[in-house]
Each structure stands twice: as structure tokens, then as C-alpha cells.
Scaffold this motif. Structure first.
Motif: not given
Length: 146
Positions: A32, A36, A125, A127-128, A130-131
């Protein structure tokens, strides 16, 4: 994003008890982050001790014969194993100047930002997380701190 010059990688720890999903989480975070544009390295802490090589390989045999260290390299990669009493993650971070982020596996008592795995009670989560890492990398790069 991953091309900006950063003097030192952002460090993020993934902690938890044995079999709570630390390695699984890290192996899901890496692609992930790569999508990015971030290069990730991993430093795993072993609270006990470990065998740094595979039995039967030449380097394993060298170490067992008494070598204080061994190194294996090819045109694309290297592996170094040596006795280093008192080594910490801070010294190992220096081995990855190309990384934008270093994911630490373990070190739950460290001062680094972290995610504490609690699988199967809590499913992370990806994605959370990674964000959060990406946002903190951007803050570090902009000089606003984290």
C-alpha cells in the motif's frame, strides 16, 4: 511523493503479543505504501535470540566455524550477520538511507508512533494505518513535526 529528499526515514512501530498479526499487517502495509510512492524497510526486533542464517548454507557453516561475522552479496542484494552486543534499532536505521519509512516489528515500549495489533479481537484497517503513516511522513518532510 517517495522521491523527496528526507534526511532520515519516518519510523513507525507495529507491536503486539505473539500471533496477533504483526507480520501480516506489515506485509499488507508495504505494498500500500509502495503504491503511494514510498519505499519501506523493515526492522524486526527479536526479544529472545535467533539464528541469522539457514542451516546448510556456506555462510551458516562459516558462522558455526567461529567467524565473527558473515556477508553474502550478489549484484542486487546483500545480507550481513554479525555479533553486535547492545545493538539498537537506531543503528540499524542507518542501513536504510533509501527508505522513506521504516516499519519496526516489535519494540512496544519504544517512543515511536505505533499500532498495537490485537488480532483476532480487532482487525486492523490497513488503509487507515497507511494513511496515518503517509500523513506523518508529509508532516516530517514539511518540517511541522509529528
Amino acid at each position: 511523493m517517495g522521491d523527496a529528499i528526507v534526511t532520515e526515514p519516518y519510523i513507525f512501530a507495529v507491536c503486539g503479543y505473539k500471533n496477533t498479526g504483526k507480520t501480516t499487517l506489515i506485509t499488507k502495509l508495504i505494498p500500500v505504501l509502495a503504491r503511494h510512492g514510498y519505499k519501506a524497510a523493515v526492522i524486526k526486533h527479536d526479544g529472545h535470540d535467533f539464528e541469522p542464517d539457514v542451516p546448510g548454507t556456506d555462510s551458516f557453516r562459516h558462522r558455526k566455524a567461529g567467524a565473527c561475522g558473515t556477508a553474502v552479496f550478489s549484484a542486487r542484494r546483500m545480507m550481513v550477520a554479525k555479533e553486535c552486543p547492545g545493538i539498537t534499532e537506531r543503528e540499524l536505521v542507518q542501513a536504510f538511507p533509501e527508505a522513506d519509512v521504516i516499519l519496526l516489528e516489535g519494540l512496544k515500549d519504544s517512543p515511536y508512533p505505533k499500532y498495537i495489533c490485537r488480532y483476532p479481537e480487532i482487525v486492523p484497517d490497513i488503509d487507515e494505518i497507511a494513511h496515518t503513516i503517509e500523513r506523518n511522513i508529509m508532516k516530517k518532510r514539511s518540517g511541522t513535526g509529528i
